[in-house]
Design a protein around this motif. Sequence first.
Motif, PDB file in Angstrom:
ATOM      1  N   SER A  95       0.866  -1.131   0.130  1.00  0.00           N
ATOM      2  CA  SER A  95       0.101   0.155   0.147  1.00  0.00           C
ATOM      3  C   SER A  95       0.740   1.385  -0.159  1.00  0.00           C
ATOM      4  CB  SER A  95      -0.632   0.036   1.061  1.00  0.00           C
ATOM      5  OG  SER A  95      -1.613   1.137   1.473  1.00  0.00           O
ATOM      6  N   ASN A  96       0.474   2.156  -0.468  1.00  0.00           N
ATOM      7  CA  ASN A  96       1.125   3.834  -0.385  1.00  0.00           C
ATOM      8  C   ASN A  96       0.406   4.561   0.315  1.00  0.00           C
ATOM      9  OD1 ASN A  96      -1.005   4.365  -2.126  1.00  0.00           O
ATOM     10  ND2 ASN A  96      -0.085   4.855  -3.738  1.00  0.00           N
ATOM     11  N   LYS A  97      -0.403   4.165   1.221  1.00  0.00           N
ATOM     12  CA  LYS A  97      -1.199   4.975   2.291  1.00  0.00           C
ATOM     13  C   LYS A  97      -0.341   5.168   3.429  1.00  0.00           C
ATOM     14  CE  LYS A  97      -5.776   3.389   0.914  1.00  0.00           C
ATOM     15  NZ  LYS A  97      -6.949   2.547   1.272  1.00  0.00           N
ATOM     16  N   GLU A  98      -0.114   6.157   3.846  1.00  0.00           N
ATOM     17  CA  GLU A  98       0.540   6.617   4.978  1.00  0.00           C
ATOM     18  C   GLU A  98      -0.375   6.666   6.141  1.00  0.00           C
ATOM     19  OE1 GLU A  98       3.011  10.157   4.343  1.00  0.00           O
ATOM     20  OE2 GLU A  98       4.552   9.109   3.529  1.00  0.00           O
ATOM     21  N   ILE A  99       0.075   5.812   7.314  1.00  0.00           N
ATOM     22  CA  ILE A  99      -0.773   5.679   8.491  1.00  0.00           C
ATOM     23  C   ILE A  99       0.194   6.451   9.510  1.00  0.00           C
ATOM     24  CG2 ILE A  99      -1.569   4.233  10.253  1.00  0.00           C
ATOM     25  CD1 ILE A  99      -1.847   2.080   8.081  1.00  0.00           C
ATOM     26  N   PRO A 100      -0.474   7.566  10.117  1.00  0.00           N
ATOM     27  CA  PRO A 100       0.307   8.185  11.521  1.00  0.00           C
ATOM     28  C   PRO A 100       0.234   7.237  12.681  1.00  0.00           C
ATOM     29  CG  PRO A 100      -1.467   9.520  10.451  1.00  0.00           C
ATOM     30  CD  PRO A 100      -1.591   8.321   9.923  1.00  0.00           C
ATOM     31  N   ILE A 101       1.578   7.222  13.284  1.00  0.00           N
ATOM     32  CA  ILE A 101       1.709   6.290  14.679  1.00  0.00           C
ATOM     33  C   ILE A 101       2.267   7.081  15.468  1.00  0.00           C
ATOM     34  CG2 ILE A 101       1.956   4.187  13.342  1.00  0.00           C
ATOM     35  CD1 ILE A 101       4.845   4.746  13.157  1.00  0.00           C
ATOM     36  N   ASP A 102       2.051   6.988  16.780  1.00  0.00           N
ATOM     37  CA  ASP A 102       2.314   7.823  17.848  1.00  0.00           C
ATOM     38  C   ASP A 102       2.770   6.672  19.029  1.00  0.00           C
ATOM     39  OD1 ASP A 102       2.793   9.327  19.962  1.00  0.00           O
ATOM     40  OD2 ASP A 102       0.765   9.549  20.372  1.00  0.00           O
ATOM     41  N   PHE A 103       3.949   6.126  19.329  1.00  0.00           N
ATOM     42  CA  PHE A 103       4.063   5.403  20.329  1.00  0.00           C
ATOM     43  C   PHE A 103       5.624   5.810  21.047  1.00  0.00           C
ATOM     44  CE2 PHE A 103       5.996   3.461  16.220  1.00  0.00           C
ATOM     45  CZ  PHE A 103       7.134   3.590  16.489  1.00  0.00           C
ATOM     46  N   ARG A 104       5.580   5.086  22.253  1.00  0.00           N
ATOM     47  CA  ARG A 104       6.918   5.423  23.286  1.00  0.00           C
ATOM     48  C   ARG A 104       7.580   4.386  22.789  1.00  0.00           C
ATOM     49  NH1 ARG A 104       7.654   6.418  28.820  1.00  0.00           N
ATOM     50  NH2 ARG A 104       9.797   7.083  28.838  1.00  0.00           N
ATOM     51  N   LEU A 105       8.932   4.481  22.488  1.00  0.00           N
ATOM     52  CA  LEU A 105       9.818   3.578  22.092  1.00  0.00           C
ATOM     53  C   LEU A 105      10.760   3.125  23.182  1.00  0.00           C
ATOM     54  CD1 LEU A 105      11.093   1.920  19.466  1.00  0.00           C
ATOM     55  CD2 LEU A 105      12.580   3.832  19.149  1.00  0.00           C
ATOM     56  N   ILE A 106      11.126   1.932  23.432  1.00  0.00           N
ATOM     57  CA  ILE A 106      11.942   1.639  24.335  1.00  0.00           C
ATOM     58  C   ILE A 106      12.574   0.383  23.522  1.00  0.00           C
ATOM     59  CG2 ILE A 106      12.627   0.517  26.429  1.00  0.00           C
ATOM     60  CD1 ILE A 106       9.619   1.435  27.352  1.00  0.00           C
ATOM     61  N   CYS A 107      14.024   0.455  23.611  1.00  0.00           N
ATOM     62  CA  CYS A 107      14.916  -0.677  22.751  1.00  0.00           C
ATOM     63  C   CYS A 107      15.752  -1.306  23.665  1.00  0.00           C
ATOM     64  CB  CYS A 107      15.660   0.004  21.616  1.00  0.00           C
ATOM     65  SG  CYS A 107      14.653   0.784  20.420  1.00  0.00           S
ATOM     66  N   ALA A 108      16.236  -2.302  23.409  1.00  0.00           N
ATOM     67  CA  ALA A 108      17.100  -3.193  24.476  1.00  0.00           C
ATOM     68  C   ALA A 108      18.110  -4.029  23.573  1.00  0.00           C
ATOM     69  CB  ALA A 108      16.476  -3.954  25.354  1.00  0.00           C
ATOM     70  N   THR A 109      19.375  -4.166  23.999  1.00  0.00           N
ATOM     71  CA  THR A 109      20.281  -5.145  23.288  1.00  0.00           C
ATOM     72  C   THR A 109      21.326  -5.538  24.424  1.00  0.00           C
ATOM     73  OG1 THR A 109      21.570  -5.319  21.503  1.00  0.00           O
ATOM     74  CG2 THR A 109      21.665  -3.411  22.662  1.00  0.00           C
ATOM     75  N   ASN A 110      22.014  -6.522  24.111  1.00  0.00           N
ATOM     76  CA  ASN A 110      23.206  -7.134  24.832  1.00  0.00           C
ATOM     77  C   ASN A 110      24.503  -6.951  24.148  1.00  0.00           C
ATOM     78  OD1 ASN A 110      22.767  -9.086  22.774  1.00  0.00           O
ATOM     79  ND2 ASN A 110      23.786 -10.702  24.123  1.00  0.00           N
ATOM     80  N   LEU A 111      24.433  -6.366  23.034  1.00  0.00           N
ATOM     81  CA  LEU A 111      25.544  -5.789  22.273  1.00  0.00           C
ATOM     82  C   LEU A 111      25.972  -4.439  22.427  1.00  0.00           C
ATOM     83  CD1 LEU A 111      24.411  -7.577  18.780  1.00  0.00           C
ATOM     84  CD2 LEU A 111      25.849  -8.618  20.570  1.00  0.00           C
ATOM     85  N   PRO A 112      27.394  -4.320  22.277  1.00  0.00           N
ATOM     86  CA  PRO A 112      28.043  -3.062  22.750  1.00  0.00           C
ATOM     87  C   PRO A 112      27.762  -1.841  21.476  1.00  0.00           C
ATOM     88  CG  PRO A 112      29.488  -4.461  21.949  1.00  0.00           C
ATOM     89  CD  PRO A 112      28.345  -5.369  22.015  1.00  0.00           C
ATOM     90  N   LEU A 113      26.569  -1.288  21.551  1.00  0.00           N
ATOM     91  CA  LEU A 113      26.031  -0.445  20.272  1.00  0.00           C
ATOM     92  C   LEU A 113      27.134   0.612  20.127  1.00  0.00           C
ATOM     93  CD1 LEU A 113      22.241  -0.124  20.634  1.00  0.00           C
ATOM     94  CD2 LEU A 113      23.662  -1.942  19.412  1.00  0.00           C
ATOM     95  N   HIS A 114      27.527   1.305  21.087  1.00  0.00           N
ATOM     96  CA  HIS A 114      28.644   2.392  20.867  1.00  0.00           C
ATOM     97  C   HIS A 114      29.998   1.917  20.059  1.00  0.00           C
ATOM     98  CE1 HIS A 114      26.385   5.200  23.389  1.00  0.00           C
ATOM     99  NE2 HIS A 114      26.174   4.209  24.139  1.00  0.00           N
ATOM    100  N   GLU A 115      30.422   0.715  20.591  1.00  0.00           N
ATOM    101  CA  GLU A 115      31.549  -0.067  19.864  1.00  0.00           C
ATOM    102  C   GLU A 115      31.096  -0.230  18.251  1.00  0.00           C
ATOM    103  OE1 GLU A 115      33.195  -3.149  21.589  1.00  0.00           O
ATOM    104  OE2 GLU A 115      32.982  -2.219  23.958  1.00  0.00           O
TER     105      GLU A 115
END
Length: 466
Positions: free
Chosen positions: A290-310
């Motif tokens: 589809s090419n219809k755009e659907i507005p979204i509004d959520f609070r984002l929380i992410c997690a990882t065990n990997l060293p993202l800064h590295e």
Amino acid sequence: MIQEFTMFSAMQQAKVLIIDDDRDVLETAKMFLKQEFSLVTIESDPAMIPTLLRANDYDVILLDMNFKKGVNDGEEGFHWLQQILRIDPEAVVILITAYGEVDLAVKAMKNGAVDFILKPWKNQKLLATILSAIQLRATRKEVQKLKTSRDKLRDDIDHPYTDFIGESEAIQRVHELIDRVAATDANVLILGENGTGKELVARAIHKRSNRVNNDFITVDLGAITETLFESELFGHVKGAFTDARQDKAGRFEIASEGTLFLDEIGNLSLPLQSKLLTVLQRRKVQRVGSNKEIPIDFRLICATNLPLHEMVFEKKFRQDLLYRINTVEIRMPSLREREDDIPLLLTHFLQRFSQKYKRPEMKIDKRVVSKLKRYGWPGNIRELQHAVERAVILNEGRVIESAEVLIGTPVTPVASGDEPQTLDEMEKRFIQQSLSEQEGNVSNTARKLGMTRTALYRRMKKHGLQ
């Protein structure tokens, strides 16, 4: 009377499509309705319907029953009604009909139309009919969202969680950060080893947030293949690909107004990181097909065990995405960093599993507790939980007097100063030993260690054990 005036006079954020071969009818209707609704589209050629529906998500569609002069059997109306419902099964269609075609309109309602209006109409009657249809459309969307949410939450129901157990300084610092950030809408990145309780932190933030009455949606990015990423997160429309038998909302859409928890975000490939970043920047999503755009509004929380800064330094993770997801960063301590909490955790899990398996309340010998505090716990709390569950099942008495009943192998203490040994070496040795005990079965080994197969494979690769 005041309520009716308010309803009829306020501009409705709704999209209306009118299809009729009579240009005078179209122009008259548009002139009146554009004062009431955010978008009013008129079209005299019904062949344009598929194109119009692909371009916009209309709340209400007004459809004439006949388009050819001299033809009044309504067959064209039936045909285009079917086409509309095939493209959008949740479409709300109001039929435009003349007095002599009321029977046809009633028949069409049995085939999916929601109402009909007679020509010539009175403006207030037309407006009232459209407003009722808009409310029906909103209700259908809400029902579909609730159904999808229910299905997703049913998948999550087998993963219960409890409040934090522990009084150590390390865990108290985590509590303080949760209290500070919960009431905001700031994006949160949770770092920590597998089994430390990162999802527990995410749920705690949600429970204390302003979005607590809406959904908490989890996505294990480590378990989603690249080919399924867009379908799972963006959703898809019917027919978008071979197995797309019906429209499906993606996790972004389901989580709207709630909290979206993206676990194992460090596993995303660079192309998928780019797609995720685009959604987070634009706060709009398009379903696959589809090419219809659907507005979204959520609070984002992410997690990882990997060293993202590295990983950013190594060009394996996008720096702009990292900036986007870690407005606030919370690091979950390993169980080795909070060994004073081990007795409390042992007591908690003993009570839980004694009740679950209807066993007399069990205790652990103090000498065993001391040994367990010296153990490295590579699987952290998840490993501890599984160890206690196994002990409750296997121990014959009411007191657990052997650490081996919990761990399954002789306990190797954390290296002391007299035994120079790195944590990586300990982890490698422990995984080797566990794999050997399970005769190389990775699934059983992962289960024993209290981690996912993906996480175990990653550690095996790290230590050259594959």
